[in-house]
Design an enzyme around this catalytic site. Structure first.
Site, short mmCIF file in Angstrom:
data_model
loop_
_atom_site.label_atom_id
_atom_site.label_comp_id
_atom_site.label_asym_id
_atom_site.label_seq_id
_atom_site.Cartn_x
_atom_site.Cartn_y
_atom_site.Cartn_z
N CYS A 21 13.53 11.40 6.51
CA CYS A 21 13.77 10.82 7.84
C CYS A 21 15.20 11.10 8.28
CB CYS A 21 13.50 9.33 7.80
SG CYS A 21 14.46 8.49 6.55
N LYS A 73 0.85 -1.19 0.00
CA LYS A 73 0.00 0.00 0.00
C LYS A 73 0.89 1.24 0.00
CE LYS A 73 -1.82 2.86 2.86
NZ LYS A 73 -1.76 4.08 2.04
N GLU A 87 10.44 1.55 10.01
CA GLU A 87 11.42 2.62 9.74
C GLU A 87 10.69 3.93 9.97
OE1 GLU A 87 14.57 2.36 8.99
OE2 GLU A 87 14.65 0.20 8.68
N GLY A 114 3.37 4.21 13.17
CA GLY A 114 4.13 2.98 13.43
C GLY A 114 3.69 2.30 14.71
N GLU A 137 10.16 16.15 14.86
CA GLU A 137 10.50 16.11 13.44
C GLU A 137 9.72 17.22 12.73
OE1 GLU A 137 9.22 12.54 11.51
OE2 GLU A 137 11.19 12.23 10.63
#
Ligand code: NAD
Length: 505
Positions: free
Chosen positions: A299, A190, A265, A248, A399
């Site tokens: 990332c 996906k 990840e 996640g 982030e």
């Protein structure tokens, strides 16, 4: 007048029609009852229409992958034949770089030169995985006694769900899929709802390369219901996910019902530490690259620099001067180095981090606002450098995922290590010093999956990648990237009839 380097709209023609994406289920291209569109973040026009996946589509794709795995045509095929197909895919990717890269740029907003580099680099990942397929082996134990032989074999883990983000759609898929296939797994993919099309293009190349039906399935659509079904379904043996740490954690929770393997990840807040004895020209260039590459939507973004106090002011001035020279603007222009921000909402989120830092007492030394690119209606943000950042500020801890550099300072190496490790993330870090002892000492003390010394973001298929702490679990690429998709089985074999019966006569 803005003292920045801005590349206005070029007259490159966009494709006449939006790309039409369908699901690939059991070897058949499937339309959706409904579709969803993707508007180019740089050009503001719809560039793709994709089938909108339902839970039933996800279940059909999982069933197809399960059937293909259990049939064994791929999972039990000799590694040589799997490697041959993967090698053919690599060649087909190389033959289609321009076509794939154009859509990658239109959906993500990243510069066309970078998209071309990522797509051709991805071909190398497929070749590397093909080579790795043929190294797959277990171990034997011939020292357990004259009457025992032990063999540990490796088997493909089974049906693997692959869920990918929008920032490197083709590249990240290629960090996972060829390795899962090399191991003998079957897959359901996906892609992000924002960047579905290049995954579909890859699907077309897989069919052309002779991938058996059902080995690779693609379902387009949103996290709910498609991603959630792929994460929780009992017929899936493993889910590998790249994306935000929050999602996640949700994937881990969804997978826990069946205790399937999960590889993640996730995000990063990656520090670069610069000592006064570093090659400051190279360090300043690498810091500039590290923060603006992919508009900071990366990332591995080097989003916080930790500078020795003696050089902080001078080094920051160098980075600000270099930032003015980085070419921001139309991603379709070959000279552009930084393109558009993925959505207007994301641009506002980036801006909010900068405003909050400023309100908390930090100084915006450069940028700090949206960028107007002449001739384009899309979303852009100025190169931004924020100084006087303290470790408690959100801009230092979270982030930002934008072209926003936070500058912190240190006095001693211990302080630098403490600042670097003062993070919930642990994806990557950099150390700049001409003293090898300084580099090695810090490399061993910093908690991160990758440490670069005197460089930033160099990567090779051979060098594994992954995160410590909340940056993830598991590893991709390198030989560990294949191991992730393998199950281990012990065979303990008695030779002859030497064992006395347990039941006494
Ligand atoms: P995201 O977490 O919002 O989405 C990633 C994928 O998960 C998408 O396909 C999305 O549709 C899907 N998803 C959303 N909700 C879901 C659910 N409930 N169940 C299952 N799937 C669901 O991430 P994003 O915004 O697309 O990407 C940016 C993030 O990815 C950043 O945090 C970045 O650091 C991270 N990232 C990490 C790496 C790495 O290798 N560590 C690489 C690239 C990006």
């Amino acid at each position: 007048m803005l003292d920045l380097t801005v590349i206005p709209a070029t007259d490159t023609r966009l494709p006449a029609e939006p790309f039409r994406g369908r699901h690939l289920i059991g070897g058949t291209w499937v339309e959706g009852a409904e579709t969803f569109g993707r508007r180019s973040p740089s050009h503001g026009v719809v560039v793709s229409h994709s089938a909108l996946g339902t839970a039933a589509d996800a279940e059909a794709a999982i069933a197809a992958a399960r059937r293909a795995f259990d049939a064994g045509d791929w999972s039990r095929a000799p590694a040589k034949s799997r490697a041959e197909v993967l090698t053919r895919v690599a060649a087909l990717i190389e033959a289609n770089v321009d076509r794939i890269a154009l859509l990658e740029t239109l959906e993500t907003g990243k510069p066309i030169s970078q998209s071309k580099g990522e797509v051709s680099g991805a071909a190398d990942l497929w070749r590397y995985a093909a080579a790795l397929a043929r190294t797959l082996h277990g171990e034997s134990h011939n020292t357990l006694g004259t009457d025992i032989l032990g063999v540990v074999v490796k088997e493909p883990i089974g049906v693997v769900s692959i869920i990918t983000p929008w920032n490197f759609p083709f590249w990240i898929l290629s960090q996972k899929l060829p390795f899962a296939l090399a191991a003998g797994c079957t897959c359901v993919i996906k892609p992000s709802e924002m960047t579905p099309s290049t995954t579909v293009m890859l699907g077309e190349l897989l069919v052309e390369a002779g991938m058996p039906a059902g080995v690779v399935n693609i379902v387009l659509g949103y996290g709910l219901p498609v991603g959630a079904t792929l994460a929780s379904h009992p017929d899936v043996d493993m889910v590998t996910f790249t994306g935000s740490t929050g999602v996640g954690k949700g994937i881990t929770a969804a997978a826990s019902g069946t205790l399937k393997k999960v590889a993640l990840e996730l995000g990063g807040k990656n520090p670069q530490i610069v000592f006064p004895d570093a090659d400051l020209d190279s360090a300043a260039d690498a810091v500039t690259f590290g923060i603006y590459f992919n508009a900071g939507e990366c990332c591995n973004s080097g989003s916080r620099i930790i500078l020795h106090e003696d050089i902080a002011a001078d080094f920051t001035a160098r980075v600000v001067a270099l930032s003015r020279k980085v070419a921001f603007g139309d991603p379709l222009h070959p000279d552009t180095q930084v393109g558009a921000i993925v959505t207007p909402q994301h641009r506002d989120k980036i801006d909010a981090y900068v405003k909050a830092a400023s309100a908390a007492g930090a100084t915006v030394a450069l940028g700090g606002t949206a960028l107007q690119v002449p001739g384009l209606a899309g979303e852009f943000y100025q190169p931004t450098v924020v100084t006087g950042v303290t470790p408690d500020m959100a801009v230092a801890r979270e982030e930002v995922f934008g072209p926003v550099l936070s500058v912190l300072t240190f006095r001693t190496a211990d302080e630098a290590v403490a600042l670097a490790n003062d993070a919930t993330y642990g994806l990557s870090a950099g150390v700049w010093s001409e003293n090898v002892h300084t580099c090695l000492d810090l490399a061993r003390r910093i908690q991160a999956g990758t440490i670069w010394t005197n460089t930033w973001m160099d990567g090779f298929p051979e060098l594994t990648f992954g995160g410590f702490k909340q940056s993830g679990t598991g590893r991709e690429i390198g030989s560990y990237g294949l191991e992730e998709f393998l199950e281990v089985k012990t065979l303990c074999m008695r030779i002859g009839r030497s064992r006395a019966n347990w039941v006494r006569a």
